[in-house]
Design a protein around this motif. Structure first.
Motif, short mmCIF file in Angstrom:
data_model
loop_
_atom_site.label_atom_id
_atom_site.label_comp_id
_atom_site.label_asym_id
_atom_site.label_seq_id
_atom_site.Cartn_x
_atom_site.Cartn_y
_atom_site.Cartn_z
N ALA A 1 -48.53 -27.28 -72.76
CA ALA A 1 -49.52 -28.35 -72.72
C ALA A 1 -50.81 -27.85 -72.09
N GLN A 2 -50.68 -27.11 -71.00
CA GLN A 2 -51.88 -26.60 -70.33
C GLN A 2 -52.63 -25.62 -71.22
N ALA A 3 -51.88 -24.82 -71.97
CA ALA A 3 -52.53 -23.87 -72.88
C ALA A 3 -53.37 -24.61 -73.92
N HIS A 4 -52.96 -25.86 -74.23
CA HIS A 4 -53.74 -26.67 -75.16
C HIS A 4 -54.79 -27.52 -74.44
N GLY A 5 -54.93 -27.31 -73.14
CA GLY A 5 -55.97 -28.02 -72.41
C GLY A 5 -55.57 -29.38 -71.89
N VAL A 6 -54.26 -29.68 -71.86
CA VAL A 6 -53.81 -30.96 -71.31
C VAL A 6 -53.32 -30.73 -69.89
N VAL A 7 -53.99 -31.32 -68.91
CA VAL A 7 -53.63 -31.07 -67.52
C VAL A 7 -53.42 -32.39 -66.78
N MET A 8 -52.31 -32.48 -66.06
CA MET A 8 -52.01 -33.65 -65.23
C MET A 8 -52.63 -33.46 -63.85
N VAL A 9 -53.26 -34.49 -63.33
CA VAL A 9 -53.70 -34.47 -61.94
C VAL A 9 -52.81 -35.47 -61.21
N TYR A 10 -51.88 -34.94 -60.45
CA TYR A 10 -50.84 -35.82 -59.90
C TYR A 10 -51.33 -36.59 -58.70
N GLN A 11 -50.70 -37.77 -58.48
CA GLN A 11 -51.11 -38.56 -57.32
C GLN A 11 -50.52 -37.97 -56.04
N GLU A 12 -49.28 -37.46 -56.12
CA GLU A 12 -48.81 -36.71 -54.97
C GLU A 12 -49.38 -35.32 -55.16
N LEU A 13 -50.28 -34.98 -54.31
CA LEU A 13 -51.17 -33.85 -54.56
C LEU A 13 -50.40 -32.55 -54.62
N ALA A 14 -50.64 -31.81 -55.69
CA ALA A 14 -49.87 -30.60 -55.93
C ALA A 14 -50.65 -29.35 -55.51
N LEU A 15 -51.10 -29.36 -54.28
CA LEU A 15 -51.82 -28.19 -53.76
C LEU A 15 -50.96 -27.51 -52.70
N VAL A 16 -51.23 -26.23 -52.46
CA VAL A 16 -50.52 -25.52 -51.39
C VAL A 16 -51.45 -25.48 -50.18
N PRO A 17 -51.14 -26.27 -49.15
CA PRO A 17 -52.08 -26.43 -48.04
C PRO A 17 -52.40 -25.13 -47.31
N SER A 18 -51.46 -24.18 -47.27
CA SER A 18 -51.68 -22.98 -46.46
C SER A 18 -52.50 -21.92 -47.20
N LEU A 19 -52.78 -22.15 -48.48
CA LEU A 19 -53.60 -21.19 -49.21
C LEU A 19 -55.06 -21.64 -49.25
#
Lengths: 316, 483
Positions: free
Chosen positions: B75-93
């Motif tokens: 899906a991402q390769a086709h340009g479809v990206v989810m922005v999740y409400q529970e944030l999917a970031l790595v805080p320590s990076l």
């Protein structure tokens, strides 16, 4: 569900350990005719007694989702203090009790840091490992304490109803630990905390107090093992018990108690200690060089964890 | 030709039809809002779009080309990206590492990475040091960073799942400005929200789902909040309505305050069920944990409640929203779980009283008709509804005076749900006071004696029966404020 169909996975999950032990015994008795003799069986039991006693305490800690790396050093410290007091003139029975109380207190010290300061058990008891060892060396100036009163001799070499005292102590402590874990509210709380600390807290269980207890109990177990070891050696060594924590953890884990907490028990730990003891004993009988023995022992631990992992992942 | 066209999408989970014949389309440069009550199928539809789940039937085209995703990567390769409400970031990076996470070169050249980060950051007008740690960012900045990350992945279609749930109003304003900007660059966005004022603020079209079906797509400029609420609610048949109740004597008053929650007090009568309504972020989801002593400050009948132990001593028990994480010890049996709250009562000199424990478990298995009625079964092996009954049993075993129910039927199938409602009704008739926090309007209406609606961290409305479904939804979504 048909009654005729045997669920092998269930059978294996429940009796796999005992089956492994039996298989080992069968193999070794085929390889060496000295293995399955009464004297050798007693020998194995006596050899594992110290590790099994420590591992009982370790089982309680690990079920509560902790780990205690300080037991080897704690054993050395309580051993030299008990021996030192006895040699210094305190009645031997009292010296033993003081040493056990000290072990409980040192375990509590670990437990308070884990439960109330929120420091990871691995780190707290790693610090304990060096602190207690240092204290044992400082207390004795690095020298062993000998010239002990006869009570210690009895603990190490006495027999009762034909069995060596260390085996009785091991069985007794095993039973006490089993009763605590299975039949008391405290034991139930240990399982609950190890299984889901948050759920235990929301259920009103005094999580921190129970956590501190598990480490106190492990300290008591190490001190009890120290008394037996001091008796066996007829002296207290400040350098005793190095790496004992690893043997204890190995027995617990091989015995099927989950390192993730909440699951396991002390009889599994006994079987785990037996498996490790039987392997050691068998390799000695077969004259396997000690360097290779270590490799085999490590391999067994890995294999046990791998099997546990496979059973656990299938379940979920 | 639309950027995205989904046609006739079906998805079943076991016996439950999550989606039935749903059509959805998105134009380039469009913000298309997706609304509906909980369980309407919004998340399932978006998971299918993002390749998290595959549909049972239906087709999907991107710019006219038929596609079928077998995973998030595709899906991402086709340009479809989810922005999740529970944030999917790595805080320590770092900011830059997060931006390119999963797309990092094998050997990371930091100077190059930081330089490349400036483009996406500028797109969302984030003036951040690319080398800075994400842990130090506020929640609003993180949300924008997630959008930047989606853009860095050359996202043409962004799915924003309740992006403002955790944001303050000024952070939300900033987000809306960025959405306008991203939109102008030709990216299409699906905007899931429970807040209608946001939908009317930023969306071009709005699609309403109900019970897994498409009930309508409207151009925002040509519709009203009232119409959308009507579409959301439909002429649904009320499945459960408890019969009226006599007023009881006063039990006490809760006082509470905490993060995201302005000071408030709730008086409770014996036998009363007070419903708590509000979207995520309204403060509604914080109130029960606060009253149970888990966060903020709270008191009951004048006594402070600082911990769950305090609460339990006061006779207050919580049935938490996440029964796996907070309610049950999955490794233990039904009986062992039921006993968790009453260990001190079931012991004699430290030893568990096996007979009393057995009797207590038997009592609750019978009263709540647990199935199977087997005390020694690990709770892991029970269905969701029966697991929830064990949590309720565990709480009731202490004979509480007040029960706090946090999303009591989340993840419970319809049949077991009705049974739980009967249980809850029965508790009220036995004189318990209950607070029911729920995102399910039908549940609130069916059970509550009054409903408190939360917005912006405080109670804005108190509704009394007879409840009007539309009115409740209008208050919760903020449509009432728009009218």
């Amino acid at each position: 569900m048909s009654l005729a169909r045997v669920n092998w996975r269930e059978v294996f999950a429940r009796f796999g350990l005992v089956m492994a032990l039996v298989a080992l015994i069968v193999i070794l008795s085929l390889l060496s005719d000295r293995f399955l003799t009464a004297s050798n069986v007693v020998n194995v039991l006596r050899q594992i007694s110290i590790n099994a006693i420590i591992a009982c305490g370790m089982t309680v800690v690990i079920i509560g989702r902790g780990i205690d790396l300080s037991v080897g050093s704690l054993l050395a410290l309580t051993g030299v203090v008990g021996a030192g007091l006895a040699v210094g003139g305190l009645p031997a029975g009292l010296a033993v009790l003081v040493a056990m109380a000290l072990g409980t207190a040192l375990g509590t010290f670990n437990g308070l840091f884990v439960a109330y300061a929120g420091i990871a058990p691995f780190i707290v008891t790693l610090a304990g490992l060096t602190i207690f060892r240092g204290a044992a060396l400082a207390y004795t100036d690095g020298r062993p304490i000998s010239g002990l009163p006869p009570l210690f001799m009895t603990l190490g070499y006495g027999t009762f109803l034909g069995l060596p005292v260390p085996i009785w102590i091991m069985l007794g402590f095993l039973l006490v630990t089993h009763v605590i874990l299975r039949y008391t509210a405290l034991g139930r709380a240990v399982y609950a905390i190890g299984g889901n600390e948050e759920a235990a807290r929301l259920s009103g269980i005094p999580v921190r107090r129970v956590q501190a207890f598990t480490f106190a109990y492990s300290g008591l177990a190490a001190a009890l093992a120290a008394m037996v070891l001091t008796g066996r050696l007829n002296s207290a060594q400040p350098s005793a018990g190095v790496m004992f924590e690893l043997d204890a953890i190995a027995a617990v884990v091989v015995g099927g108690t989950s390192l993730f907490g909440g699951r396991g028990g002390v009889f599994g730990t006994l079987v785990g200690a037996l498996i490790i003891g039987v392997i050691n004993n068998g390799m000695n009988l077969l004259n396997v060089p000690s360097f290779y023995q270590q490799i085999v022992k490590g391999g067994v631990i890995l294999a046990a964890l791998l099997i546990e992992r496979l059973v656990a992942t299938r379940r979920t | 030709m639309p950027l995205l066209q989904m046609t006739g999408v079906d998805k079943r989970f076991g016996q439950v039809a999550a989606l039935t014949g749903v059509d959805f389309s998105l134009e380039a440069g469009e913000v298309h809002a997706l609304v509906g009550e909980n369980g309407a199928g919004k998340s399932t539809l978006m998971k299918i779009l993002a390749g998290v789940q595959s549909p049972d039937a239906g087709s999907m085209t991107l710019a006219g080309q038929t596609v079928r995703f077998h995973g998030v990567d595709e899906a991402q390769a086709h340009g479809v990206v989810m922005v999740y409400q529970e944030l999917a970031l790595v805080p320590s990076l770092s900011v830059a590492e997060n931006l390119f996470l999963g797309k990092l070169p094998r050997v990371v050249g930091y100077r190059d990475l930081y330089a490349r980060a400036r483009g996406p950051l500028a797109q969302v007008e984030l003036d951040l040091d690319p080398a800075g740690e994400v842990a130090r960012l506020g929640i609003g900045e993180r949300q924008l960073l997630e959008i930047a990350r989606a853009l860095a992945r050359e996202g043409r279609i962004l799915v924003l799942d309740e992006p403002t749930a955790a944001l303050s109003s000024s952070e939300s304003e900033r987000l809306f400005a960025i959405i306008e900007k991203v939109k102008a660059s030709g990216v299409g966005m699906v905007y899931i929200s429970h807040r209608l004022e946001e939908v009317f603020r930023i969306a071009d079209r709005v699609t309403v789902l109900r019970d897994g079906r498409l009930v309508g797509t409207r151009v925002v400029a040509d519709t009203t909040a009232d119409e959308i609420v009507q579409l959301m609610v439909g002429k649904s048949v009320r499945r459960y309505q408890r019969s009226p109740r006599e007023t009881g004597e006063a039990l006490g008053t809760f006082e509470a305050a905490g993060p995201g929650l302005e000071p408030l007090s709730i008086a409770l009568e014996a036998g009363e069920i007070v419903g708590l309504a509000g979207v995520i972020g309204s403060g509604r989801e914080r109130i029960l944990p606060t009253l149970f002593g888990l966060e903020g400050t709270a008191s009951w009948a004048g006594d402070p409640v600082r911990s769950p132990r305090d609460a339990i001593r006061e006779g207050i028990l919580l049935v938490p929203s996440d029964r796996k994480a907070q309610g049950l010890v999955m490794e233990l049996t039904v009986q062992e779980n039921v006993s968790l709250t009453t260990l001190s009562r079931l012991q004699r000199l430290g030893f568990m009283d096996a007979r009393r424990e057995r009797e207590q478990t038997r009592t609750w298995i019978d009263r709540l008709s647990l199935r199977p009625p087997e005390p020694h079964k690990p709770v892991r092996e029970l269905s969701g509804g029966n697991q929830q009954k064990v949590v309720v049993a565990k709480s009731l075993a202490t004979e509480p005076t007040v029960l706090l129910l946090d999303e009591p039927t989340r993840g419970v199938d319809v049949g077991a749900r009705a049974e739980l409602y009967d249980v809850i009704d029965g508790l009220s008739r036995r004189g318990l006071g209950l607070l029911l926090s729920s995102s399910d309007t039908e549940e609130l209406i069916g059970l509550s004696d009054r409903i408190l609606v939360f917005r912006g961290g405080r109670v804005t409305t108190e509704l009394r029966p007879p409840f009007d479904y539309e009115e409740v939804v209008a208050h919760v979504t903020g449509a009432r404020q728009l009218a």
